[in-house]
Every structure is written in structure tokens, then in C-alpha cells.
Design a protein around this motif. Sequence first.
Motif, PDB file in Angstrom:
ATOM      1  N   THR A  27       0.609  -1.238  -0.030  1.00 35.31           N
ATOM      2  CA  THR A  27      -0.169   0.112   0.201  1.00 35.31           C
ATOM      3  C   THR A  27       0.961   1.257  -0.042  1.00 35.31           C
ATOM      4  O   THR A  27       2.057   1.135   0.405  1.00 35.31           O
ATOM      5  CB  THR A  27      -0.759  -0.137   1.117  1.00 35.31           C
ATOM      6  OG1 THR A  27       0.144  -0.195   2.328  1.00 35.31           O
ATOM      7  CG2 THR A  27      -1.890  -1.001   1.085  1.00 35.31           C
ATOM      8  N   SER A  28       0.240   2.506  -0.216  1.00 35.77           N
ATOM      9  CA  SER A  28       0.950   3.639  -0.220  1.00 35.77           C
ATOM     10  C   SER A  28       1.070   4.199   1.148  1.00 35.77           C
ATOM     11  O   SER A  28       0.422   3.463   2.148  1.00 35.77           O
ATOM     12  CB  SER A  28       0.025   4.756  -1.361  1.00 35.77           C
ATOM     13  OG  SER A  28      -0.991   5.038  -0.567  1.00 35.77           O
ATOM     14  N   PHE A  29       1.951   5.372   1.385  1.00 33.36           N
ATOM     15  CA  PHE A  29       2.017   5.688   2.713  1.00 33.36           C
ATOM     16  C   PHE A  29       0.659   6.072   3.405  1.00 33.36           C
ATOM     17  O   PHE A  29       0.436   5.641   4.308  1.00 33.36           O
ATOM     18  CB  PHE A  29       2.942   7.153   2.764  1.00 33.36           C
ATOM     19  CG  PHE A  29       3.583   7.402   4.044  1.00 33.36           C
ATOM     20  CD1 PHE A  29       4.323   6.945   4.625  1.00 33.36           C
ATOM     21  CD2 PHE A  29       2.737   8.476   4.622  1.00 33.36           C
ATOM     22  CE1 PHE A  29       4.774   7.621   5.941  1.00 33.36           C
ATOM     23  CE2 PHE A  29       2.839   8.927   6.007  1.00 33.36           C
ATOM     24  CZ  PHE A  29       3.897   8.437   6.524  1.00 33.36           C
ATOM     25  N   LEU A  32      -1.401   3.002   3.982  1.00 27.36           N
ATOM     26  CA  LEU A  32      -1.242   2.348   5.223  1.00 27.36           C
ATOM     27  C   LEU A  32      -1.710   2.968   6.473  1.00 27.36           C
ATOM     28  O   LEU A  32      -2.353   2.432   7.300  1.00 27.36           O
ATOM     29  CB  LEU A  32       0.385   2.344   5.501  1.00 27.36           C
ATOM     30  CG  LEU A  32       1.151   2.069   6.696  1.00 27.36           C
ATOM     31  CD1 LEU A  32       0.707   0.276   6.822  1.00 27.36           C
ATOM     32  CD2 LEU A  32       2.364   2.057   6.563  1.00 27.36           C
ATOM     33  N   PHE A  33      -1.633   4.522   6.394  1.00 27.15           N
ATOM     34  CA  PHE A  33      -2.186   5.155   7.380  1.00 27.15           C
ATOM     35  C   PHE A  33      -3.719   5.356   7.628  1.00 27.15           C
ATOM     36  O   PHE A  33      -4.388   5.279   8.635  1.00 27.15           O
ATOM     37  CB  PHE A  33      -1.677   6.575   7.582  1.00 27.15           C
ATOM     38  CG  PHE A  33      -0.344   6.499   8.190  1.00 27.15           C
ATOM     39  CD1 PHE A  33      -0.234   6.833   9.536  1.00 27.15           C
ATOM     40  CD2 PHE A  33       0.930   6.062   7.601  1.00 27.15           C
ATOM     41  CE1 PHE A  33       1.031   6.776  10.345  1.00 27.15           C
ATOM     42  CE2 PHE A  33       1.959   5.807   8.395  1.00 27.15           C
ATOM     43  CZ  PHE A  33       2.054   6.286   9.715  1.00 27.15           C
ATOM     44  N   LEU A  36      -4.024   1.650   9.177  1.00 27.02           N
ATOM     45  CA  LEU A  36      -3.550   2.029  10.546  1.00 27.02           C
ATOM     46  C   LEU A  36      -4.745   2.420  11.300  1.00 27.02           C
ATOM     47  O   LEU A  36      -5.034   2.313  12.462  1.00 27.02           O
ATOM     48  CB  LEU A  36      -2.495   2.542  10.604  1.00 27.02           C
ATOM     49  CG  LEU A  36      -1.796   2.675  11.819  1.00 27.02           C
ATOM     50  CD1 LEU A  36      -1.500   1.203  12.483  1.00 27.02           C
ATOM     51  CD2 LEU A  36      -0.229   3.100  11.820  1.00 27.02           C
ATOM     52  N   PHE A 120       5.632  -1.591   7.771  1.00 30.96           N
ATOM     53  CA  PHE A 120       4.914  -1.468   9.238  1.00 30.96           C
ATOM     54  C   PHE A 120       5.559  -2.377  10.114  1.00 30.96           C
ATOM     55  O   PHE A 120       5.776  -2.048  11.175  1.00 30.96           O
ATOM     56  CB  PHE A 120       3.327  -1.552   9.071  1.00 30.96           C
ATOM     57  CG  PHE A 120       2.544  -1.490  10.250  1.00 30.96           C
ATOM     58  CD1 PHE A 120       2.114  -0.481  10.939  1.00 30.96           C
ATOM     59  CD2 PHE A 120       2.479  -2.845  10.778  1.00 30.96           C
ATOM     60  CE1 PHE A 120       1.455  -0.355  12.158  1.00 30.96           C
ATOM     61  CE2 PHE A 120       1.657  -2.818  12.014  1.00 30.96           C
ATOM     62  CZ  PHE A 120       1.132  -1.851  12.489  1.00 30.96           C
TER      63      PHE A 120
END
Lengths: 257, 207
Positions: A27-29, A32-33, A36, A120
Motif C-alpha cells: 500500500t501507499s504511505f 497504510l495510515f 492503521l 509497518f
Amino acid sequence: MSGLLQTGLTLLASAEESHGEGGHHGTSFIGLFVYLGLTLLVLFVLLQSAKMGFKDRVFTRKTTSWFEQVYLFVEGMCVNIIGPHGRKYTPFIITFWLVIFVSNAVGLFMASTPTADLGFNLGMALISIGYVQWEGIGTNGVFGHFKHFAGPKLGLAMIPITLMIFVIEIISEAIKNVSLSLRLFGNIEGGHLAVEAMNKLGEPFYIPIGFFLLPIKVLTVVVQALIFTLLTCVYISLVTHHEEEHHDEHALEPTHA
Amino acid sequence: MSDQKQSSGLPAWVMYILGPLFMVGGFWVSVNVTHGNIKSLEEQGIPLDPGKTLAVIGVFLILFKVIESFYIMPLRDAIGTRNSDLESTFSEAENLRTQMADLKTDYERRLAATEADAREKIQAQIKEAQELRKTLMGEASAKADELVKRAQDEIAQERDRALAGIRLHVANLTLQATEKILSENMDNDRNRKLIDEFLDKVEVPTA
């Protein structure tokens, strides 16, 4: 409110898209967030729900009881593996356990999950091994901690061997990061890829064959959280148990005399 | 105790400062830094973004303290409070049990003492009653004997008196009859003596 919902859905869609485009590239940054954030949202909703039952004399609330059981389980694991002083590491270990477990569980219903991202997992592994080194230095001192990497005393003639052991041990410590992160990444991302591949097999017949992997994936959710935390406990135990051993040896001295 | 209360590591404020710094730094690295080795790894199917790793470290630095402060410590306190409550309840129950046992022992002792006292009193009363009975029986027996003796004496007196009266009457009748038969006065001392002698012979002796 609807704007916030729309933003959330857009972010989730972009995360899904980046995952879909990237495939095994992760996934991209932002993606991911988003995952998350979703994981932490679920986690904090559960924890907040659990906290509402703390005032009861007996924990009758389901989430409170569940949280207590998890806490006692992790605390027991810390004490059994690290020793009586292992209780103080429970908050650290339980945070890992909760994040990995909830993240894995979220991954059962979503296209991706934070633990399916190597970046991660490497972050968690670096924290885990970094904390282990911090505790090792705190317990044995800088010299004492690094002296353990050199292995047993072999004398001046064996200095090259000692140096070789030291280098190997340092590499071994560094590799622990890789093993911790790759194991989790491989299991979770591998599970996703296996489901996708099996679903593709069943596409002509409109049968989601990947669904049959669900029991194994559920098992993986728990086992991977357990393995990561268990290994962290073992690593902490390895760098903090010497002090107790010395105490035990001192305690045994009179009987030997 | 403090050793068990707090996990060792950096102070909370340091982690709260370092966390966001790592996150921002991670984002910057993710956007701006590219390395050949990372691309090579990605081509081999191992996608690694150091920026994500840095940012995740930042997230965890905050997360550890947040979860510990807001959830783990309150849970520990709640479990500790519950355990101390249970311990105090058990100790209270134990105290009550001890008190109850003491009260039971005291009650049994008092009951035994009361029973012994009652038994002693009953025995004393029985003994007193028996002595009274014996005394009354003795008195009654003595009085009865006295009454019987008095009655016997009176009977004997009455019998003697009756016998004397009968004897006198019989003698008088005999003399009168004899006087009539003989038409002469037979009332002299010699005849009376003869009659008495006769009566002594015919008289049935009394028991």
C-alpha cells in the motif's frame, strides 16, 4: 458529518486502489495510515468500551472481561518467560499484541491491513529489538551488554574467534528485525495473496474458493500476534535474566561452601 | 512496586515529542527518498518503504504511552481494587466466622454451665423433697401410731367399763331374779361373793 464520511470513504478507496494497483508492491504511505487509522479506531473503540466496565466490582461487561483476559494472558506470558520482573514489560508487550491482533482481524474483512505491509512490520520489529537493546544496556551496562555478544572468555590466543563470534552475534541481532517483520508480513500478505489466487480460480464458476481459507486465516490472526510477542519476551528474557542468575548463584554459595 | 507499575523506557513527554517527529520525518522520507536497493527489493516482491517504518515507529512511541496510561494502568488499578475488595471481604468473612465460632463456644459453655446448674438444683430439690418426705412420713407414722395407741387405750377402757357395767347389771338381774324366785332378800355379802365367783368362772378371758 457527511463530509467527514465522504473523506473517509475516499481515503479508503484510494488505499484500496493503491493496494490493487501495486498488488504485491504494498500500500501507499497514505493507504497504510488509512488502514492503521481504521485498526486503531477499532482498537480504541474496544478499549474504551472495556474501560467503561472498570468501575464494576466484577467485570460483567463483555469487552472488559475480554480485555482483562488478554491482559492476564500477556502478563502470565511475560512473567513465565522473562521472570518475576517481566510484569513491568506487560504494557509494552500487550500494545504489540493488541495492535497486531486487531490489525490481523481487520485484514479478514478488508483488502489489506497494516500487518500486511513490510514497512509497518519492520517498524514494530525495530521498536521491539531496540527496546530489547535498551533494556539489556539498562540491566547490564553498555560494556556488560555488548560483552555478551562476544561469547565465553577464550583467552588472548582466541581473540580472532571472539571477534568472529561478536560480529556473528551483532548480525544475528540485526537479523532478528528481519525475521520478526518478514514472518508477520509473509503470513498475512501471503494469506491475502492465497485468497486472491483461489478466488481467481473460482471466478469462472462464481465461487469464492478463497473463503475456505478463512479458518486458517483466523488461526493466523491469533498465532502471529502470539509469535511476535512471545519472541519479544524471549529476547527481553535473554538480555535481562543474567542479573537474576547471578543472584541465584550468590544465594547458592553458602550451600556449596 | 514502581518497577511493576511502569514499564521502563523513555519518559512519556520524550515519546510524545519524538512520536510526531518520527511520523513527519517518515512521511518526508517516503515522499523524497528513493534508493536503488529499495527498488531492487521491491522488484523482488519485498516492498519496503523506510518512510513508513519511521512513521510507524513514531506512531508506536505515542501508542505505547497512550495505551499504558489510559487503559493498562486503569485496568491494573481496577484489578488491584477488586482483589483488595475481595481480600477484605474474605478477611471480614473470616473474622465473622471466628466471632461466630467464639460465640458458639461461649454459648455452648454457658449452656453446659446452665445445664449443670439446673441439674444440681434439681438434684438438691429432689434430695430436699426426699428428706421432707422422710420427715413427713416419720411424723405421720408416729402420729398414726400414737392415734392407734390412743384408740386402743380408749377401746380397752371402754371395754373394761362396759364389762364392769354388764357385770354389775348381770349381778343385779341375777339377784333380782333369785330374790323373786326365793321371795326373800338374797342381797347379802355372801351371795354376792358367790355370784362373782361364778361369773369369774364363766367369763371369757379377754385377749
